[in-house]
Motif scaffolding. Structure first.
Motif, PDB file in Angstrom:
ATOM      1  N   SER A   1       0.826  -1.197   0.000  1.00  0.00           N
ATOM      2  CA  SER A   1       0.000   0.000   0.000  1.00  0.00           C
ATOM      3  C   SER A   1       0.866   1.255   0.000  1.00  0.00           C
ATOM      4  N   GLY A   2       1.966   1.221   0.754  1.00  0.00           N
ATOM      5  CA  GLY A   2       2.877   2.358   0.787  1.00  0.00           C
ATOM      6  C   GLY A   2       3.457   2.666  -0.584  1.00  0.00           C
ATOM      7  N   ILE A   3       3.809   1.631  -1.300  1.00  0.00           N
ATOM      8  CA  ILE A   3       4.326   1.814  -2.662  1.00  0.00           C
ATOM      9  C   ILE A   3       3.249   2.398  -3.564  1.00  0.00           C
ATOM     10  N   HIS A   4       2.042   1.861  -3.452  1.00  0.00           N
ATOM     11  CA  HIS A   4       0.942   2.286  -4.322  1.00  0.00           C
ATOM     12  C   HIS A   4       0.506   3.724  -4.052  1.00  0.00           C
ATOM     13  N   LEU A   5       0.442   4.110  -2.778  1.00  0.00           N
ATOM     14  CA  LEU A   5      -0.098   5.420  -2.427  1.00  0.00           C
ATOM     15  C   LEU A   5       0.899   6.555  -2.616  1.00  0.00           C
ATOM     16  N   SER A   6       2.177   6.255  -2.563  1.00  0.00           N
ATOM     17  CA  SER A   6       3.193   7.303  -2.545  1.00  0.00           C
ATOM     18  C   SER A   6       3.634   7.708  -3.946  1.00  0.00           C
ATOM     19  N   GLN A   7       4.069   8.956  -4.056  1.00  0.00           N
ATOM     20  CA  GLN A   7       4.592   9.427  -5.336  1.00  0.00           C
ATOM     21  C   GLN A   7       5.872   8.676  -5.685  1.00  0.00           C
ATOM     22  N   TRP A   8       6.719   8.438  -4.670  1.00  0.00           N
ATOM     23  CA  TRP A   8       7.931   7.650  -4.824  1.00  0.00           C
ATOM     24  C   TRP A   8       8.037   6.679  -3.652  1.00  0.00           C
ATOM     25  N   ALA A   9       8.699   5.554  -3.892  1.00  0.00           N
ATOM     26  CA  ALA A   9       8.918   4.572  -2.829  1.00  0.00           C
ATOM     27  C   ALA A   9      10.292   3.957  -3.004  1.00  0.00           C
ATOM     28  N   ALA A  10      10.887   3.515  -1.898  1.00  0.00           N
ATOM     29  CA  ALA A  10      12.196   2.861  -1.951  1.00  0.00           C
ATOM     30  C   ALA A  10      12.239   1.738  -0.931  1.00  0.00           C
ATOM     31  N   LEU A  11      12.731   0.590  -1.352  1.00  0.00           N
ATOM     32  CA  LEU A  11      12.874  -0.585  -0.488  1.00  0.00           C
ATOM     33  C   LEU A  11      14.296  -1.117  -0.579  1.00  0.00           C
ATOM     34  N   GLY A  12      14.753  -1.755   0.510  1.00  0.00           N
ATOM     35  CA  GLY A  12      16.005  -2.475   0.475  1.00  0.00           C
ATOM     36  C   GLY A  12      15.834  -3.773  -0.293  1.00  0.00           C
TER      37      GLY A  12
ATOM     38  N   LEU B   1       8.865  -9.108   0.155  1.00  0.00           N
ATOM     39  CA  LEU B   1       7.596  -8.562  -0.305  1.00  0.00           C
ATOM     40  C   LEU B   1       7.096  -9.323  -1.524  1.00  0.00           C
ATOM     41  N   TYR B   2       8.005  -9.703  -2.405  1.00  0.00           N
ATOM     42  CA  TYR B   2       7.596 -10.404  -3.623  1.00  0.00           C
ATOM     43  C   TYR B   2       6.866 -11.708  -3.302  1.00  0.00           C
ATOM     44  N   ALA B   3       7.287 -12.381  -2.239  1.00  0.00           N
ATOM     45  CA  ALA B   3       6.656 -13.644  -1.862  1.00  0.00           C
ATOM     46  C   ALA B   3       5.195 -13.461  -1.467  1.00  0.00           C
ATOM     47  N   LYS B   4       4.843 -12.261  -0.982  1.00  0.00           N
ATOM     48  CA  LYS B   4       3.480 -12.007  -0.517  1.00  0.00           C
ATOM     49  C   LYS B   4       2.676 -11.116  -1.476  1.00  0.00           C
ATOM     50  N   GLU B   5       3.351 -10.117  -2.044  1.00  0.00           N
ATOM     51  CA  GLU B   5       2.679  -9.135  -2.899  1.00  0.00           C
ATOM     52  C   GLU B   5       3.526  -8.920  -4.152  1.00  0.00           C
ATOM     53  N   PRO B   6       3.587  -9.916  -5.043  1.00  0.00           N
ATOM     54  CA  PRO B   6       4.500  -9.832  -6.186  1.00  0.00           C
ATOM     55  C   PRO B   6       4.260  -8.643  -7.105  1.00  0.00           C
ATOM     56  N   GLN B   7       3.014  -8.221  -7.241  1.00  0.00           N
ATOM     57  CA  GLN B   7       2.714  -7.122  -8.147  1.00  0.00           C
ATOM     58  C   GLN B   7       3.314  -5.801  -7.685  1.00  0.00           C
ATOM     59  N   ALA B   8       3.608  -5.697  -6.393  1.00  0.00           N
ATOM     60  CA  ALA B   8       4.115  -4.431  -5.850  1.00  0.00           C
ATOM     61  C   ALA B   8       5.462  -4.046  -6.452  1.00  0.00           C
ATOM     62  N   LEU B   9       6.277  -5.033  -6.826  1.00  0.00           N
ATOM     63  CA  LEU B   9       7.604  -4.733  -7.355  1.00  0.00           C
ATOM     64  C   LEU B   9       7.574  -4.292  -8.811  1.00  0.00           C
ATOM     65  N   GLN B  10       6.418  -4.283  -9.406  1.00  0.00           N
ATOM     66  CA  GLN B  10       6.298  -3.809 -10.784  1.00  0.00           C
ATOM     67  C   GLN B  10       6.035  -2.307 -10.858  1.00  0.00           C
ATOM     68  N   ALA B  11       5.887  -1.667  -9.708  1.00  0.00           N
ATOM     69  CA  ALA B  11       5.571  -0.238  -9.670  1.00  0.00           C
ATOM     70  C   ALA B  11       6.705   0.597 -10.260  1.00  0.00           C
ATOM     71  N   GLU B  12       6.365   1.543 -11.122  1.00  0.00           N
ATOM     72  CA  GLU B  12       7.369   2.365 -11.787  1.00  0.00           C
ATOM     73  C   GLU B  12       7.980   3.410 -10.866  1.00  0.00           C
ATOM     74  N   ASN B  13       7.349   3.651  -9.714  1.00  0.00           N
ATOM     75  CA  ASN B  13       7.857   4.649  -8.773  1.00  0.00           C
ATOM     76  C   ASN B  13       8.802   4.045  -7.735  1.00  0.00           C
ATOM     77  N   LEU B  14       9.163   2.771  -7.888  1.00  0.00           N
ATOM     78  CA  LEU B  14       9.945   2.056  -6.874  1.00  0.00           C
ATOM     79  C   LEU B  14      11.439   2.126  -7.160  1.00  0.00           C
ATOM     80  N   LEU B  15      12.203   2.570  -6.157  1.00  0.00           N
ATOM     81  CA  LEU B  15      13.649   2.648  -6.237  1.00  0.00           C
ATOM     82  C   LEU B  15      14.281   1.649  -5.259  1.00  0.00           C
ATOM     83  N   LEU B  16      15.553   1.381  -5.464  1.00  0.00           N
ATOM     84  CA  LEU B  16      16.316   0.528  -4.561  1.00  0.00           C
ATOM     85  C   LEU B  16      17.090   1.402  -3.579  1.00  0.00           C
ATOM     86  N   MET B  17      16.943   1.130  -2.287  1.00  0.00           N
ATOM     87  CA  MET B  17      17.746   1.823  -1.279  1.00  0.00           C
ATOM     88  C   MET B  17      18.768   0.842  -0.709  1.00  0.00           C
ATOM     89  N   GLU B  18      20.014   1.319  -0.552  1.00  0.00           N
ATOM     90  CA  GLU B  18      21.093   0.453  -0.104  1.00  0.00           C
ATOM     91  C   GLU B  18      21.878   1.108   1.023  1.00  0.00           C
TER      92      GLU B  18
END
Length: 300
Positions: free
Chosen positions: A99-110, A117-134
Motif C-alpha cells: 500500500s505504501g508503494i501504491h499510495l506514494s509518489q515515490w517509494a524505496a525498499l532495500g 515482499l515479492y513472496a506475498k505481494e509480487p505485483q508491488a515490485l512492478q511499480a514504476e515509482n519504486l527505487l532501490l535503497m542500499e
C-alpha cells in the motif's frame, strides 16, 4: 528456489529481475537529488503520531515509512515518499508495504525487503515509482569492507560524514550520507534514514513526527508490539543516540534543520529541538515559499 535478483549495468544503472521472468530498469536516484526545497514531515510510528493533525499539513511533502502508511490510509493523504528497509516488516506487514508503494509518489525498499515482499505481494515490485535503497558499504555489487576500513576510505569523501577511529570499531559505524544514491547509514532506525533522504532531496526543514523512541509503548498501529517486535531499547544507546549526536554536531546548521514534534521522545532536545504545533506552523509557513507539486498531498 527462484528469487528476486539485481543486475548492475556498466553505468551504474540497476535492473530488477523477477521470478516471473520480468525485468525492469529501476529509476535513478540522481533524478531526484536537490529536486525539492522547504519543509518536509517524516512520519514514523510512535504513539504521538495520533496527536499530529496530518490532514492539516497534507499540502506539505511527507515521508512515510514501514507501518506508518496506515495513518495516511486513514486520513486519505498521499505521501511524497515511502521507505521500507526492514525485511521483517516487508514480510509481516506485506499488505501495508504494498500500500505504501501504491499510495506514494515515490517509494524505496532495500533488496531483502523486496525479496520478502515479492513472496506475498509480487505485483508491488512492478511499480514504476519504486527505487532501490542500499546501506553504505552494503552495496549489492561491491565487496563489503570492515567498518574500520570503510570509514578510513570515506573519511575525506564529501558525500559521507564519518569519524574514523582506530580504537573503537563501533565509532566507525556512525555516519550520515549526503548522497542517498550512494547509500545510507541505518543507525538501527528508519527515521534516521529518512532524514538522510530529506537532505538528499533538498529539503532544509525536517519535522519528525512519531519519533518517540519508546518500544514499551509499541507503534500507533500495534500498541502491544505483536506484529513486528521493536529493538529500540537494545539499539538506542549504542547506535541510535550516537548517530543523532553526529547529526546534531556535524550536519545540522542554519541551512539544514531538524525538529522533533514528540514531547516525550527519548531523543534529547539539545540534539534535536522539540517544537509544538504553533511553532511548526510558523516554521512551515516560512519554509514553504515555493509552489508544491500537485501530486504532493493529493487525496487518495
Amino acid at each position: 528456489m527462484t528469487v528476486v535478483t539485481l543486475e548492475a549495468g556498466p553505468s551504474g544503472e540497476r535492473t530488477l529481475h523477477l521470478p516471473s521472468g520480468q525485468a525492469r530498469r529501476l529509476p535513478s536516484w540522481q533524478l531526484l537529488r536537490n529536486s525539492r526545497s522547504g519543509a518536509v514531515f517524516i512520519i514514523a510510528s510512535g504513539p504521538s503520531v495520533a496527536e499530529f493533525p496530518l490532514k492539516d499539513y497534507a499540502h506539505v511533502p511527507m515521508i512515510a515509512m514501514n507501518g506508518s502508511i496506515a495513518r495516511f490510509e486513514q486520513e486519505g493523504v498521499r505521501p511524497f515518499f515511502y521507505l521500507c528497509d526492514d525485511a521483517g516488516v516487508a514480510e509481516k506487514k506485506s499488505t501495508a508495504v504494498a500500500s505504501g508503494i501504491h499510495l506514494s509518489q515515490w517509494a524505496a525498499l532495500g533488496m531483502e525487503a523486496m525479496k520478502r515482499l515479492y513472496a506475498k505481494e509480487p505485483q508491488a515490485l512492478q511499480a514504476e515509482n519504486l527505487l532501490l535503497m542500499e546501506r553504505v558499504n552494503r552495496w549489492a555489487d561491491v565487496p563489503q569492507r570492515s567498518d574500520r576500513a570503510f570509514a578510513w576510505s570515506a573519511r575525506k569523501d564529501p558525500d559521507f560524514v564519518m569519524n574514523w577511529s582506530l580504537l573503537s570499531q563501533a565509532a566507525n559505524r556512525l555516519g550520515f550520507s549526503r548522497n542517498f544514491g550512494r547509500g545510507y547509514f541505518s543507525a538501527r532506525t528508519i527515521a534516521y534514514v529518512a532524514i538522510q533522504l530529506a537532505y538528499y532531496l533538498g529539503f532544509d526543514k525536517v519535522f519528525l513526527v512519531g519519533v518517540d523512541m519508546n518500544s514499551s509503548l509499541g507503534q500507533f498501529y500495534d500498541p502491544a508490539g505483536v506484529q513486528v517486535k521493536s529493538r529500540l531499547d537494545d539499539d538506542f544507546d549504542g547506535h541510535i543516540l550516537p548517530n543523532f549526536s553526529l547529526l546534531a554536531r556535524q550536519v545540522i546548521d542554519s541551512g539544514f534543520q531538524v525538529f522533533n514534534l514528540s514531547r516525550e521522545s527519548r531523543l534529547p532536545g539539545e540534539l534535536i529541538p522539540k517544537v509544538n504545533l504553533a511553532q511548526v506552523h510558523e516554521l512551515v509557513t516560512l519554509a514553504t515559499s515555493q509552489p508544491l507539486s500537485p501530486e504532493v498531498g493529493k487525496s487518495v
